[in-house]
Design an enzyme around this catalytic site. Structure first.
Site, short mmCIF file in Angstrom:
data_model
loop_
_atom_site.label_atom_id
_atom_site.label_comp_id
_atom_site.label_asym_id
_atom_site.label_seq_id
_atom_site.Cartn_x
_atom_site.Cartn_y
_atom_site.Cartn_z
N CYS A 82 31.60 55.19 53.89
CA CYS A 82 31.06 55.28 52.53
C CYS A 82 29.63 55.76 52.66
O CYS A 82 29.12 55.93 53.76
CB CYS A 82 31.17 53.95 51.80
SG CYS A 82 30.02 52.73 52.37
N ARG A 105 30.66 52.41 58.59
CA ARG A 105 31.33 51.12 58.34
C ARG A 105 32.75 51.04 58.93
O ARG A 105 33.74 50.92 58.21
CB ARG A 105 31.35 50.81 56.84
CG ARG A 105 29.97 50.76 56.26
CD ARG A 105 29.96 50.43 54.79
NE ARG A 105 30.03 49.02 54.52
CZ ARG A 105 29.97 48.51 53.29
NH1 ARG A 105 29.87 49.30 52.26
NH2 ARG A 105 30.04 47.22 53.10
N ASP A 155 21.34 44.04 51.08
CA ASP A 155 21.74 44.27 49.69
C ASP A 155 20.59 44.12 48.70
O ASP A 155 20.76 44.39 47.51
CB ASP A 155 22.89 43.32 49.29
CG ASP A 155 24.22 43.76 49.89
OD1 ASP A 155 24.28 44.85 50.47
OD2 ASP A 155 25.21 43.01 49.75
N LYS A 158 30.27 38.31 43.53
CA LYS A 158 31.29 39.34 43.77
C LYS A 158 31.83 39.21 45.21
O LYS A 158 33.05 39.19 45.41
CB LYS A 158 30.68 40.74 43.59
CG LYS A 158 31.57 41.86 44.11
CD LYS A 158 30.93 43.21 43.95
CE LYS A 158 29.99 43.63 45.04
NZ LYS A 158 30.60 44.06 46.31
N ASN A 159 30.94 39.13 46.17
CA ASN A 159 31.41 39.16 47.56
C ASN A 159 32.19 37.91 47.95
O ASN A 159 33.18 37.99 48.69
CB ASN A 159 30.24 39.39 48.52
CG ASN A 159 29.73 40.84 48.45
OD1 ASN A 159 30.37 41.69 47.82
ND2 ASN A 159 28.60 41.11 49.09
N ARG A 185 30.55 48.33 39.57
CA ARG A 185 31.35 47.70 40.63
C ARG A 185 30.89 46.27 40.89
O ARG A 185 31.70 45.44 41.33
CB ARG A 185 31.19 48.49 41.95
CG ARG A 185 32.04 49.72 42.05
CD ARG A 185 31.96 50.28 43.45
NE ARG A 185 32.05 49.22 44.44
CZ ARG A 185 31.40 49.20 45.60
NH1 ARG A 185 30.64 50.20 45.95
NH2 ARG A 185 31.55 48.20 46.43
N VAL A 214 30.03 40.37 58.42
CA VAL A 214 30.49 39.53 57.31
C VAL A 214 32.01 39.68 57.17
O VAL A 214 32.77 38.71 57.20
CB VAL A 214 29.77 39.93 56.00
CG1 VAL A 214 30.38 39.24 54.79
CG2 VAL A 214 28.28 39.62 56.10
N ILE A 222 20.88 47.11 59.09
CA ILE A 222 22.32 46.85 58.98
C ILE A 222 23.12 48.14 58.80
O ILE A 222 24.10 48.37 59.50
CB ILE A 222 22.62 45.87 57.83
CG1 ILE A 222 21.79 44.59 57.97
CG2 ILE A 222 24.11 45.53 57.77
CD1 ILE A 222 22.14 43.69 59.13
C1 UD1 Z 1 29.40 42.86 53.59
C2 UD1 Z 1 29.08 42.89 52.11
C3 UD1 Z 1 27.99 43.92 51.82
C4 UD1 Z 1 26.76 43.66 52.70
C5 UD1 Z 1 27.16 43.55 54.18
C6 UD1 Z 1 26.01 43.14 55.07
C7 UD1 Z 1 31.17 42.31 51.05
C8 UD1 Z 1 32.34 42.74 50.25
N1 UD1 Z 1 30.28 43.24 51.39
O1 UD1 Z 1 29.90 44.13 53.95
O2 UD1 Z 1 27.62 43.80 50.44
O3 UD1 Z 1 25.86 44.73 52.56
O4 UD1 Z 1 28.20 42.57 54.33
O5 UD1 Z 1 25.45 41.95 54.63
O6 UD1 Z 1 31.03 41.13 51.34
N2 UD1 Z 1 30.54 46.93 61.63
C9 UD1 Z 1 31.18 47.56 62.69
N3 UD1 Z 1 32.52 47.30 62.88
C10 UD1 Z 1 33.21 46.43 62.09
C11 UD1 Z 1 32.54 45.79 61.02
C12 UD1 Z 1 31.19 46.05 60.82
O7 UD1 Z 1 30.59 48.35 63.42
O8 UD1 Z 1 34.41 46.23 62.32
C13 UD1 Z 1 29.10 47.20 61.40
C14 UD1 Z 1 28.83 47.84 60.03
O9 UD1 Z 1 28.98 49.24 60.06
C15 UD1 Z 1 27.41 47.40 59.76
C16 UD1 Z 1 27.35 46.01 60.39
O10 UD1 Z 1 28.43 45.96 61.34
O11 UD1 Z 1 26.50 48.24 60.42
C17 UD1 Z 1 27.49 44.86 59.43
O12 UD1 Z 1 28.59 45.11 58.55
P1 UD1 Z 1 29.40 43.91 57.88
O13 UD1 Z 1 28.60 42.65 57.96
O14 UD1 Z 1 30.77 43.89 58.44
O15 UD1 Z 1 29.46 44.39 56.35
P2 UD1 Z 1 30.67 44.32 55.35
O16 UD1 Z 1 31.49 43.11 55.60
O17 UD1 Z 1 31.35 45.65 55.28
#
Ligand code: UD1
Length: 420
Positions: free
Chosen positions: A118, A123, A308, A22-23, A400, A166, A330
């Site tokens: 969420c 996030r 996850d 999915k991701n 989802r 990510v 995380i």
């Molecule tokens: C992606 C995955 C999700 C997984 C997560 C961590 C997808 C669609 N989703 O989510 O399934 O749980 O990686 O492996 O691929 N953060 C900030 N600012 C930002 C971006 C992130 O503070 O601009 C923080 C987030 O709140 C979190 C951490 O960084 O605490 C990591 O988040 P991130 O790796 O960005 O997760 P997602 O890409 O949202």
């Protein structure tokens, strides 16, 4: 609202084939906005987030021809390009923010809804915005929307992410492919799904090179070529079935996934007592009667143990011989499954981002409520080994991200029924 009815305890036995990731699919689909020529994406999982992303791409002016038989989609650019990623689509799926980088890189502007928080945490998207700004994107935020534009082209830059993310890594890689000159991204996330995205882009002619552990160098190109690409298998679905086998004294052959991508998870399951054999694209896993506890498990970025799979592993540790501790590193609020697991008999104490799990739980079936995607599947796992009947409400969270979960589980011996 659909619910699951599960009669336990059940042992999982047989064979299961892992669906597309999915991701990885979400990031690759967002990147199709960069193309002038048609592009075919194969092995897409039939899950709701993918439907939402396809709807979003359609709303942005891409033509989408879905072939359900072979789970592929042919995507081509229409003349009616639109730059508005609306709240109604982005609010249900945070990955909607991934279209921002592609839209500004290709069309020069975008109006993208902020995804909002969420249940598992706030996030924010500040890393996405800051890195795109360094590539030359100008933006302001008004009434929940990001209004972004560029002057002529995005221009390559050297960017070090302040924290591994990510989504921010993916968004910036996608945008840099068409930027003028060289972009160097440091402190990148290196999840296999990101490597799948860069493999896809490279196949289409993007000039991307990983150097060192967390650095990627991207030399911008003018356009990308028409290609066909098959998405990798879903790492988290694979891990979830591994936990199901370890938990239920099961015996599973898991097909369609490269075990090397989940070495950390498989080594941990071995340490907890499971017997595992790996081949190229298969995992044989047998659960044992005695599940060992783990002193301290910490969720961290790849190649460490993934957030996850934290909820699923917690279910396994509830049945371990002694006390275990999990630290969630995380997301700040990712223990929502705990209250529901307690309803099944689990003894878990939460202290900030630590869960202290007493072992030897004898789960007893109960009525439960899903709160988010991975929490929901953890409840399903617990219900599989619980004595008696469990009802799991609000499984739309699960839909989802897990393709045909109840059908896959039925085939391997789980007494599960969906009630619509
Ligand atoms: C992606 C995955 C999700 C997984 C997560 C961590 C997808 C669609 N989703 O989510 O399934 O749980 O990686 O492996 O691929 N953060 C900030 N600012 C930002 C971006 C992130 O503070 O601009 C923080 C987030 O709140 C979190 C951490 O960084 O605490 C990591 O988040 P991130 O790796 O960005 O997760 P997602 O890409 O949202």
């Amino acid at each position: 609202m659909d619910k699951f009815l599960i009669n336990g305890p059940c042992k999982v036995k047989g064979q299961v084939v892992i669906s597309g990731s999915k991701n990885a699919s979400l990031a690759i689909l967002a990147a199709t906005l960069l193309f002038d020529k048609p592009v075919e994406i194969k092995n897409l999982p039939a899950v709701r987030d993918i439907d939402t992303m396809l709807k979003l791409l359609k709303s942005l002016g891409l033509k989408i021809a879905i072939n359900k038989n072979n789970k592929s989609v042919l995507i081509s650019r229409s003349k009616n390009i639109n730059n508005l990623a609306s709240y109604s689509l982005v609010k249900t799926m945070r990955a909607g923010i991934l279209v921002l980088g592609a839209l500004v890189a290709k069309n020069g502007k975008a109006i993208t809804s902020l995804p909002g928080g969420c249940l598992i945490g706030a996030r924010p998207v500040n890393f996405h915005l800051n890195s795109l700004k360094k590539l030359g994107m100008k933006y302001f935020i008004k009434k929940g929307y990001i209004y972004a534009k560029i002057k002529n082209n995005l221009v390559g830059s050297e960017i070090k992410f302040p924290k591994i993310s990510v989504g921010a890594t993916e968004n910036t890689i996608i945008a840099s492919c068409l930027a003028k000159g060289r972009t160097i991204l440091k402190n990148c996330a290196i999840e296999p799904e990101i490597k799948d995205l860069t493999n896809f882009l490279k196949k289409a002619g993007a000039r991307i090179k990983w150097v060192g552990k967390r650095t990627v160098v991207i030399d911008g190109v003018k356009s990308l070529n028409s290609i066909s690409y098959s998405v990798m298998g879903d790492r988290i679905e694979c891990g979830t079935f591994c936990v199901a086998a370890a938990l239920s004294e099961g015996n599973l052959k898991i097909k369609g996934f490269d075990p090397r991508l989940i070495n950390t998870e498989l080594n941990l399951l071995k340490q907890l007592g499971a017997k595992i054999k790996k081949t190229n694209n298969e995992i044989l896993i047998k659960g044992s009667k005695i599940i060992k506890n783990v002193k301290h498990l910490v969720t961290k970025e790849y190649p460490n143990f993934p957030t996850d799979l934290q909820a699923q592993l917690m279910v396994l540790l509830c049945k371990a011989e002694g006390r275990s501790i999990i630290t969630e590193n995380i997301f700040e609020n990712r223990f929502m499954h705990v209250a529901e697991l307690r309803r099944l008999g689990a003894k878990i104490l939460i202290k900030n981002n630590k869960a202290i799990i007493e072992g030897n739980t004898k789960f007893e079936g109960a009525e439960l409520m899903s709160s988010d995607l991975r929490a929901s599947v953890a409840l399903v796992l617990a219900a599989i080994v619980a004595k008696g009947r469990s009802i799991i409400n609000r499984i739309y969270h699960l839909d989802r991200g897990y393709e045909q979960l109840e059908n896959k589980l039925k085939k391997i011996g789980v007494n599960i029924k969906r009630i619509s």
